[in-house]
Design a protein around this motif. Structure first.
Motif, PDB file in Angstrom:
ATOM      1  N   ARG A  13       0.844  -1.186   0.000  1.00 36.02           N
ATOM      2  CA  ARG A  13       0.000   0.000   0.000  1.00 36.02           C
ATOM      3  C   ARG A  13       0.889   1.248   0.000  1.00 36.02           C
ATOM      4  NH1 ARG A  13      -1.490  -4.004   2.816  1.00 36.02           N
ATOM      5  NH2 ARG A  13      -0.142  -3.426   4.572  1.00 36.02           N
ATOM      6  N   GLU A  14       0.504   2.234  -0.787  1.00 37.02           N
ATOM      7  CA  GLU A  14       1.276   3.481  -0.893  1.00 37.02           C
ATOM      8  C   GLU A  14       0.637   4.561  -0.020  1.00 37.02           C
ATOM      9  OE1 GLU A  14       2.561   6.748  -4.338  1.00 37.02           O
ATOM     10  OE2 GLU A  14       1.888   4.726  -4.911  1.00 37.02           O
ATOM     11  N   HIS A  15       1.483   5.372   0.634  1.00 36.27           N
ATOM     12  CA  HIS A  15       1.006   6.414   1.536  1.00 36.27           C
ATOM     13  C   HIS A  15       1.756   7.725   1.298  1.00 36.27           C
ATOM     14  CE1 HIS A  15      -0.959   3.293   4.055  1.00 36.27           C
ATOM     15  NE2 HIS A  15       0.137   2.591   3.841  1.00 36.27           N
ATOM     16  N   ARG A  16       1.140   8.805   1.743  1.00 38.01           N
ATOM     17  CA  ARG A  16       1.783  10.120   1.785  1.00 38.01           C
ATOM     18  C   ARG A  16       1.537  10.706   3.173  1.00 38.01           C
ATOM     19  NH1 ARG A  16       3.207   8.386  -2.446  1.00 38.01           N
ATOM     20  NH2 ARG A  16       3.558   9.474  -4.434  1.00 38.01           N
ATOM     21  N   THR A  17       2.598  11.158   3.839  1.00 37.90           N
ATOM     22  CA  THR A  17       2.490  11.706   5.187  1.00 37.90           C
ATOM     23  C   THR A  17       3.348  12.951   5.299  1.00 37.90           C
ATOM     24  OG1 THR A  17       2.152   9.485   6.132  1.00 37.90           O
ATOM     25  CG2 THR A  17       2.840  11.218   7.651  1.00 37.90           C
ATOM     26  N   GLU A  18       2.815  13.998   5.914  1.00 41.43           N
ATOM     27  CA  GLU A  18       3.618  15.204   6.142  1.00 41.43           C
ATOM     28  C   GLU A  18       4.527  14.982   7.342  1.00 41.43           C
ATOM     29  OE1 GLU A  18       2.760  19.683   7.597  1.00 41.43           O
ATOM     30  OE2 GLU A  18       1.873  19.161   5.639  1.00 41.43           O
ATOM     31  N   VAL A  19       5.815  15.195   7.133  1.00 38.53           N
ATOM     32  CA  VAL A  19       6.816  15.015   8.181  1.00 38.53           C
ATOM     33  C   VAL A  19       7.681  16.266   8.241  1.00 38.53           C
ATOM     34  CG1 VAL A  19       8.719  13.597   9.038  1.00 38.53           C
ATOM     35  CG2 VAL A  19       6.843  12.524   7.769  1.00 38.53           C
ATOM     36  N   LEU A  20       7.678  16.929   9.371  1.00 37.22           N
ATOM     37  CA  LEU A  20       8.458  18.162   9.556  1.00 37.22           C
ATOM     38  C   LEU A  20       8.165  19.184   8.454  1.00 37.22           C
ATOM     39  CD1 LEU A  20      11.930  16.719  10.680  1.00 37.22           C
ATOM     40  CD2 LEU A  20      10.047  17.522  12.109  1.00 37.22           C
ATOM     41  N   GLU A  78       6.161  16.635   2.542  1.00 34.33           N
ATOM     42  CA  GLU A  78       5.513  15.354   2.280  1.00 34.33           C
ATOM     43  C   GLU A  78       6.529  14.237   2.077  1.00 34.33           C
ATOM     44  OE1 GLU A  78       1.684  14.522  -0.232  1.00 34.33           O
ATOM     45  OE2 GLU A  78       3.408  14.281  -1.566  1.00 34.33           O
ATOM     46  N   THR A  79       6.326  13.148   2.805  1.00 34.47           N
ATOM     47  CA  THR A  79       7.128  11.936   2.638  1.00 34.47           C
ATOM     48  C   THR A  79       6.259  10.856   2.009  1.00 34.47           C
ATOM     49  OG1 THR A  79       8.653  12.353   4.487  1.00 34.47           O
ATOM     50  CG2 THR A  79       8.294  10.060   3.860  1.00 34.47           C
ATOM     51  N   ALA A  99       9.300  14.905  -0.939  1.00 37.01           N
ATOM     52  CA  ALA A  99       9.751  16.291  -1.047  1.00 37.01           C
ATOM     53  C   ALA A  99      11.032  16.491  -0.236  1.00 37.01           C
ATOM     54  CB  ALA A  99       8.657  17.226  -0.536  1.00 37.01           C
ATOM     55  N   PRO A 100      11.810  17.516  -0.575  1.00 32.39           N
ATOM     56  CA  PRO A 100      13.005  17.815   0.222  1.00 32.39           C
ATOM     57  C   PRO A 100      12.618  18.247   1.636  1.00 32.39           C
ATOM     58  CG  PRO A 100      13.034  18.983  -1.889  1.00 32.39           C
ATOM     59  CD  PRO A 100      11.657  18.420  -1.723  1.00 32.39           C
ATOM     60  N   LEU A 101      13.594  18.233   2.536  1.00 36.25           N
ATOM     61  CA  LEU A 101      13.376  18.734   3.883  1.00 36.25           C
ATOM     62  C   LEU A 101      12.975  20.202   3.827  1.00 36.25           C
ATOM     63  CD1 LEU A 101      16.468  17.125   5.644  1.00 36.25           C
ATOM     64  CD2 LEU A 101      14.073  16.476   5.981  1.00 36.25           C
ATOM     65  N   ALA A 102      12.051  20.591   4.689  1.00 36.05           N
ATOM     66  CA  ALA A 102      11.557  21.971   4.701  1.00 36.05           C
ATOM     67  C   ALA A 102      12.360  22.804   5.713  1.00 36.05           C
ATOM     68  CB  ALA A 102      10.076  21.992   5.076  1.00 36.05           C
TER      69      ALA A 102
END
Length: 303
Positions: free
Chosen positions: A16-23, A26-27, A77-80
């Motif tokens: 299963r594929e997911h997208r999660t906001e981390v710091l 989006e990861t 995405a790159p680190l914010a």
């Protein structure tokens, strides 16, 4: 596209594929196996993404495996607002696990550059039950006989970042340079497996967000190694190393394992820095044996 020799085994494992906001960024991450199974979290190597460790996943049914793309690579995405250095990636890993494995036991696995990130995170306070390092970076890249080649690579990435965008991206994603790297690291004589390895590098090795983060990440990969964190890792640790690794010689891996409070070393013969492509079944076997050995040593298991 070259067919994967591990496709049939991998197809038997649900994903299963997911997208999660981390710091703040989006990861992208993938979940293999079933909820409720023992958890294994993967951290891939430099310029790779989650696809690279799928051959190992294919040989680990019965586990719930969480495999993200590192920030700035693959679909993440790159680190914010953070540097893409070891501290930045370690902070991301800790925050990612808060979001995806908020409670319960898990094993953490890092491959190559991921071995440095995972080790730094655990030395900094992250507490998996166990740590597995595949092809760990166990010696300084800027020293020794490989130091000259590493410095040339630093110039390559620096030039890629300084050139005008179109020319810089062309240099960093140049298929000839990627193929030379792939040919150098592959040790197998199996022509079909070599074609698969080269195809994987052609397809995924150039999936990075921008040139600046790539240069930052590369500098991080050659400025640190697992040795600086090993003594501060309190959890049982398995090193899966290769006797023909061009990045870290096996002699350095044998010395590295002695630095861990609870470390053990599994050596695989006839392979180099691509254990995950060339001998994933052997790697998975060592991982399973390690998980079983640690479980049998736990107080509740021996009471």
């Amino acid at each position: 596209m070259t067919p994967s020799p591990y496709a049939a085994a991998l197809a038997r494992i649900p994903v299963r594929e997911h997208r999660t906001e981390v710091l703040g960024a989006e990861t992208a991450w993938w979940e293999y196996g079933e909820p409720g199974d023992p958890v294994l979290v993967l951290v891939h190597g430099f310029r790779g993404d989650h696809h690279g460790l799928e051959p190992v996943i294919a040989h680990l049914p019965g586990l719930r495996i969480i495999s993200p793309d590192l920030p700035g690579f693959g679909a993440s995405a790159p680190l914010a607002g953070r540097a893409h250095d070891i501290d930045g990636y370690a902070a991301w890993l800790r925050a990612f696990l808060v979001e995806t494995v908020p409670a319960g036991a898990y094993t953490l696995l890092g491959h190559s550059f991921g071995s440095i990130v995972a080790s730094a995170a655990v030395a900094g306070g992250l507490r998996p039950d166990r740590l597995v390092l595949v092809n760990p970076i166990g010696a300084p890249a800027l020293e020794g006989p490989r130091g000259v080649m590493t410095r040339l690579a630093v110039l390559y990435y620096r030039l890629g970042a300084l050139l005008p965008p179109r020319l810089g991206f062309w240099l960093l994603r140049n298929r000839l340079i990627v193929r030379v790297m792939s040919v150098t690291m592959a040790k197998t004589k199996d022509p079909e497996l070599r074609r698969f390895i080269h195809d994987q590098h052609d397809r995924y090795f150039s999936a990075f967000a921008d040139r600046d983060m790539l240069l930052e990440a590369f500098r991080a990969s050659v400025s640190h190694d697992v040795r600086e964190f090993a003594g501060n890792i309190p959890v049982p640790t398995l090193l899966v190393a290769a006797d023909r690794d061009d990045i870290t010689p096996i002699e350095a891996e044998r010395e590295l394992v002695t630095r861990f409070p609870d470390g053990r070393l599994a050596e695989i013969e006839g392979v180099g820095h691509l254990i995950h492509y060339e001998t994933p079944e052997q790697a998975a076997g060592h991982i399973r044996a390690f998980l079983g050995a640690v479980a049998s040593d736990a107080p509740e298991a021996t009471a």
